[in-house]
Design a protein around this motif. Structure first.
Motif, PDB file in Angstrom:
ATOM      1  N   ALA A 157       0.825  -1.202   0.000  1.00 17.38           N
ATOM      2  CA  ALA A 157       0.000   0.000   0.000  1.00 17.38           C
ATOM      3  C   ALA A 157       0.865   1.260   0.000  1.00 17.38           C
ATOM      4  O   ALA A 157       0.563   2.236  -0.700  1.00 17.38           O
ATOM      5  CB  ALA A 157      -0.934  -0.003   1.213  1.00 17.38           C
ATOM      6  N   LEU A 158       1.940   1.256   0.761  1.00 10.45           N
ATOM      7  CA  LEU A 158       2.858   2.403   0.763  1.00 10.45           C
ATOM      8  C   LEU A 158       3.448   2.617  -0.628  1.00 10.45           C
ATOM      9  O   LEU A 158       3.588   3.753  -1.094  1.00 10.45           O
ATOM     10  CB  LEU A 158       3.981   2.169   1.780  1.00 10.45           C
ATOM     11  CG  LEU A 158       3.588   2.219   3.256  1.00 10.45           C
ATOM     12  CD1 LEU A 158       4.722   1.700   4.124  1.00 10.45           C
ATOM     13  CD2 LEU A 158       3.209   3.645   3.664  1.00 10.45           C
ATOM     14  N   TRP A 159       3.801   1.524  -1.294  1.00  9.86           N
ATOM     15  CA  TRP A 159       4.322   1.608  -2.663  1.00  9.86           C
ATOM     16  C   TRP A 159       3.257   2.177  -3.602  1.00  9.86           C
ATOM     17  O   TRP A 159       3.532   3.078  -4.398  1.00  9.86           O
ATOM     18  CB  TRP A 159       4.769   0.219  -3.118  1.00  9.86           C
ATOM     19  CG  TRP A 159       5.056   0.120  -4.583  1.00  9.86           C
ATOM     20  CD1 TRP A 159       4.190  -0.236  -5.575  1.00  9.86           C
ATOM     21  CD2 TRP A 159       6.290   0.415  -5.239  1.00  9.86           C
ATOM     22  NE1 TRP A 159       4.793  -0.201  -6.795  1.00  9.86           N
ATOM     23  CE2 TRP A 159       6.089   0.199  -6.621  1.00  9.86           C
ATOM     24  CE3 TRP A 159       7.544   0.827  -4.796  1.00  9.86           C
ATOM     25  CZ2 TRP A 159       7.097   0.388  -7.560  1.00  9.86           C
ATOM     26  CZ3 TRP A 159       8.548   1.016  -5.734  1.00  9.86           C
ATOM     27  CH2 TRP A 159       8.321   0.793  -7.094  1.00  9.86           C
ATOM     28  N   ASN A 160       2.036   1.649  -3.510  1.00  5.40           N
ATOM     29  CA  ASN A 160       0.959   2.107  -4.393  1.00  5.40           C
ATOM     30  C   ASN A 160       0.678   3.591  -4.237  1.00  5.40           C
ATOM     31  O   ASN A 160       0.358   4.282  -5.212  1.00  5.40           O
ATOM     32  CB  ASN A 160      -0.321   1.316  -4.120  1.00  5.40           C
ATOM     33  CG  ASN A 160      -0.226  -0.130  -4.565  1.00  5.40           C
ATOM     34  OD1 ASN A 160       0.658  -0.502  -5.325  1.00  5.40           O
ATOM     35  ND2 ASN A 160      -1.136  -0.956  -4.083  1.00  5.40           N
ATOM     36  N   GLU A 161       0.798   4.076  -3.005  1.00  9.88           N
ATOM     37  CA  GLU A 161       0.492   5.479  -2.736  1.00  9.88           C
ATOM     38  C   GLU A 161       1.715   6.380  -2.874  1.00  9.88           C
ATOM     39  O   GLU A 161       1.648   7.568  -2.568  1.00  9.88           O
ATOM     40  CB  GLU A 161      -0.118   5.619  -1.338  1.00  9.88           C
ATOM     41  CG  GLU A 161      -1.489   4.972  -1.207  1.00  9.88           C
ATOM     42  CD  GLU A 161      -2.479   5.530  -2.205  1.00  9.88           C
ATOM     43  OE1 GLU A 161      -2.611   6.772  -2.309  1.00  9.88           O
ATOM     44  OE2 GLU A 161      -3.131   4.721  -2.912  1.00  9.88           O
ATOM     45  N   ASN A 162       2.825   5.799  -3.309  1.00 18.24           N
ATOM     46  CA  ASN A 162       4.056   6.557  -3.560  1.00 18.24           C
ATOM     47  C   ASN A 162       4.558   7.270  -2.307  1.00 18.24           C
ATOM     48  O   ASN A 162       5.128   8.368  -2.375  1.00 18.24           O
ATOM     49  CB  ASN A 162       3.844   7.570  -4.699  1.00 18.24           C
ATOM     50  CG  ASN A 162       5.147   8.029  -5.313  1.00 18.24           C
ATOM     51  OD1 ASN A 162       6.127   7.281  -5.358  1.00 18.24           O
ATOM     52  ND2 ASN A 162       5.186   9.269  -5.766  1.00 18.24           N
ATOM     53  N   LEU A 163       4.386   6.624  -1.171  1.00 18.36           N
ATOM     54  CA  LEU A 163       4.896   7.171   0.092  1.00 18.36           C
ATOM     55  C   LEU A 163       6.293   6.583   0.308  1.00 18.36           C
ATOM     56  O   LEU A 163       6.524   5.728   1.173  1.00 18.36           O
ATOM     57  CB  LEU A 163       3.947   6.809   1.235  1.00 18.36           C
ATOM     58  CG  LEU A 163       2.526   7.378   1.088  1.00 18.36           C
ATOM     59  CD1 LEU A 163       1.591   6.791   2.138  1.00 18.36           C
ATOM     60  CD2 LEU A 163       2.551   8.900   1.192  1.00 18.36           C
ATOM     61  N   MET A 164       7.246   7.031  -0.495  1.00 17.03           N
ATOM     62  CA  MET A 164       8.519   6.344  -0.623  1.00 17.03           C
ATOM     63  C   MET A 164       9.419   6.417   0.617  1.00 17.03           C
ATOM     64  O   MET A 164      10.067   5.416   0.957  1.00 17.03           O
ATOM     65  CB  MET A 164       9.268   6.845  -1.862  1.00 17.03           C
ATOM     66  CG  MET A 164       8.482   6.622  -3.160  1.00 17.03           C
ATOM     67  SD  MET A 164       7.696   4.980  -3.283  1.00 17.03           S
ATOM     68  CE  MET A 164       9.128   3.929  -3.404  1.00 17.03           C
ATOM     69  N   PRO A 165       9.529   7.535   1.320  1.00 19.61           N
ATOM     70  CA  PRO A 165      10.381   7.510   2.520  1.00 19.61           C
ATOM     71  C   PRO A 165       9.905   6.457   3.526  1.00 19.61           C
ATOM     72  O   PRO A 165      10.718   5.693   4.070  1.00 19.61           O
ATOM     73  CB  PRO A 165      10.264   8.927   3.073  1.00 19.61           C
ATOM     74  CG  PRO A 165       9.943   9.764   1.867  1.00 19.61           C
ATOM     75  CD  PRO A 165       9.055   8.908   1.026  1.00 19.61           C
ATOM     76  N   MET A 166       8.597   6.415   3.771  1.00 21.73           N
ATOM     77  CA  MET A 166       8.060   5.433   4.708  1.00 21.73           C
ATOM     78  C   MET A 166       8.207   4.016   4.145  1.00 21.73           C
ATOM     79  O   MET A 166       8.521   3.066   4.872  1.00 21.73           O
ATOM     80  CB  MET A 166       6.582   5.744   4.997  1.00 21.73           C
ATOM     81  CG  MET A 166       6.021   5.011   6.205  1.00 21.73           C
ATOM     82  SD  MET A 166       4.278   5.409   6.497  1.00 21.73           S
ATOM     83  CE  MET A 166       4.377   7.198   6.677  1.00 21.73           C
TER      84      MET A 166
END
Length: 656
Positions: free
Chosen positions: A545-554
């Motif tokens: 989900a983090l990848w899909n939402e482009n929340l790259m630092p997290m």
């Protein structure tokens, strides 16, 4: 993120059934005119008198087939008359055609109306799919005039008798069953199809396309595709036949006698339901995904097209019931438990979607109207209507158990045939089946702030002889309570579990250990979609989900931690490799996957990673190694549905 089940929404259906004592009937004689890129048609419509307004007039939807870029209606009406060929007066305004009827016609229970019209062939569909497609799913996608009743009500179901004249080399499949084919001149055929009690009538027409039929336990499964794709769509048809048999055994019947599988887009992944047909896209064709997507699309025949949505064509409740069924099917076919199936990647990924909506801070109410949802700027249909809705129903169904929930579904199918199922009725039934608190749960789950989340901490420790007693505080950080397991492990590796019931801001739990506490795990079995879950598969869903939402630092922080603890997880490694590739950190990839492991890939995640490794090695001037990897994995890549990705990599390496 790929589109798994691309679904059009439509207008409110609650009023449809109320106004329809009988189905709207069409007898259509049409001709496919390729030179002019249109269909010329003559439709005799038999309209229930319920659709007359107070002045005895009939209203037709001028925009039944949609509008062009300039807002002009695509369906062009030439004339409207009685069956006695008496021309009728009609006016068009505001997207509605109003037809004046003779006085004697107004007294009939059914009004026959003859409409002569043309409708253009969709050139965009031809580009996207390789054939002409007239979907017939809902207003705006019809290729025939639809009726608008008083208050904007429309018919929910329609009957069709369609004859189409078309070139002999044009393969045509429809929502109807074939009745007869006549030769018309040297190069044309006149084909007739009949369909009763369907939402609409779809037409798919492709030059030189293949049409084959597969028997499926009393239901005909037809495939429609280009000759070079026959092998792929035969496999898909085989999966569909297998799923039809399972559904029939599970529910006791199958709602339709025939369905056609249409060739989908080459880049998209997923499917799309049409009347007596469904599309399967070609962007993801590994065997397990194909088995799942066919079962998913076939599930719509029960949930949404048999038991009707009360607010939309396929509302979240019907989608959720269908998803629960297709996950049960996949669990039984793969030998997984139901819980393992819901956590497995590649068959819907419902937890991933739920987490994506939450982490992306998207609007998450399940009650957003379709016309608003379409303008939200994110994939509400997948993340919320499908993902969140399905997860909520899964959690409640799990409390009942498989057999009780199946019994509940069977009773709903019996009692709501071609009727809308309101959420209130469903909640009443599931509570009577034993799901205590379902009303409170769904009232909270429907809201935009719905979230199940817990944290666990140690309050204090007391020694009692040889026992170390730990007082734990289970804190509810979310807005929706749900039972959750806490596992305590001591330094000797002994594990003790306690159950939190949920519903309290802070719940006191106690565990007795024989050695000092080493670790606390929250929801170790991966049942509850909590952001603090300790289960590796649930953590992987959060990572996705983090990848899909482009929340790259997290994402990078969590991915590094995850791989340290689970270094052999191919899914997590693929995500990290994909991140390195998109960031042009090509040399980093060589430290994540060896050439030997890449050449020996046997599963989807490792083979996708191998393709990325080959592309990365070409970028750092190691073309021979890159070519060697691609040569080694080609047979496996083809089998796993990665042929297009492999070919793109091969072409790219050749350019370096």
């Amino acid at each position: 993120m790929f589109f798994r089940a691309i679904l059009l929404t439509c207008i409110n259906l609650a009023a449809f059934v109320a106004v329809c004592g009988a189905d709207l009937r069409y007898e259509i004689s049409a001709q496919l005119v390729l030179d002019e890129k249109l269909i010329r048609a003559h439709a005799t419509m038999t309209i229930p008198s319920d659709f007359l307004d107070v002045q005895g007039r009939i209203s037709l939807d001028a925009e039944s087939a949609g509008v062009d870029a300039g807002g002009k209606a695509l369906l062009h009406v030439n004339s409207i008359s009685t069956i006695a060929n008496e021309r009728l007066r009609w006016t068009s305004s505001g997207g509605t055609i109003t037809v004046e009827l003779p006085r004697e016609a107004r007294a009939s229970t059914e009004i026959p109306l003859v409409v002569d019209y043309t409708v253009p062939l969709d050139q965009e569909a031809l580009k996207a799919y390789g054939y002409y497609l007239l979907m017939g799913v809902d207003p705006g996608s019809f290729w025939y005039p639809d009726v608008i009743g008083p208050g904007g009500d429309r018919p929910r179901f329609r009957d069709f008798d369609v004859t189409l004249k078309h070139p002999r080399n044009m393969t045509v499949v429809t929502s109807g069953a074939p009745h007869e084919v006549q030769t018309v001149g040297a190069d044309s055929l006149a084909s007739r199809w009949v369909a009763t009690h369907v939402e609409g009538f779809a037409l798919a027409m492709g030059e030189g396309f293949v049409q084959e039929q597969v028997a499926a336990d009393g239901t005909a499964v037809i495939l429609f595709c280009e000759p070079q794709l026959v092998e792929t769509y035969r496999k898909i048809a085989g999966y569909a036949a297998e799923a039809v048999g399972w559904y029939k055994q599970t529910y006791g019947f199958f709602p339709v006698k025939r369905t056609t599988i249409l060739q989908g887009h080459s880049l998209w992944a997923g499917g799309y339901p049409l009347p007596n047909a469904f599309m399967v896209h070609r962007g993801k064709t590994d065997p397990e995904f194909m088995r799942w997507i066919t079962a998913h699309e076939l599930g719509h025949y029960y949930w949404g097209l048999y038991v009707l949505g009360s607010t939309e064509r396929l509302d979240w409740l019907q989608l959720a019931n269908g998803i629960w069924a297709d996950q049960l099917y996949m669990a039984e076919k793969t030998g997984r438990t139901i819980e393992e199936q819901w956590r497995a990647m590649g068959n819907g990924d419902w937890f991933v979607d739920y987490f994506s909506a939450m982490l992306g801070n998207h609007p998450q109410s399940l009650d957003i109207p379709p016309e608003e949802a379409d303008n939200l700027g994110f994939d509400y249909n997948s993340l919320v209507r499908h993902g969140k809705g399905a997860v909520g129903l899964y959690l409640q169904a799990r409390g009942l158990g498989k057999e009780k929930f199946l019994d509940l579904q069977r009773s709903i199918l019996k009692d709501y045939k071609y009727r809308p199922l309101p959420l209130s009725d469903f909640i009443e039934r599931i509570e009577k089946s034993g799901a205590e608190g379902a009303t409170g749960f769904f009232n909270k789950w429907r809201r935009g702030d719905a979230c199940i989340n817990y944290s666990i901490s140690v309050d204090k420790m007391e020694r009692h002889a040889d026992i170390m007693r730990y007082a734990l505080a289970l804190t509810q950080d979310g807005t929706v309570p749900y039972p959750v397991t806490v596992e305590a492990e001591d330094e000797r590796g002994r594990k003790v579990r306690v159950e939190g019931h949920g519903g309290e801001d802070v719940e006191a739990l106690t565990v007795d250990l024989n050695a000092p506490l080493s670790r606390l795990r929250l929801d170790p079995d991966g049942i509850v979609p909590s952001l603090n879950a300790s289960n590796p598969a649930m953590q992987l869903a959060i990572l996705r989900a983090l990848w899909n939402e482009n929340l790259m630092p997290m994402f990078r922080m969590m991915a590094a931690s995850y791989l340290r603890e689970h270094p052999g997880n191919a899914e997590a490694r693929l995500l990290v490799i994909a991140d390195a590739f998109t960031s042009a950190r090509y040399r980093d990839i060589t430290s994540l996957l060896t050439t030997e492991d890449a050449r020996a890939c046997s599963d989807l995640a490792t083979c996708r990673a191998a393709i990325l490794l080959a592309r990365a090695m070409a970028r750092i001037e190691k073309e021979p190694d890159a070519s060697g990897i691609l040569d080694a994995i080609r047979p496996v890549a083809d089998r796993l549905g990665l042929k297009r990705r492999w070919q793109e990599a091969f072409d790219e390496i050749g350019r370096h």
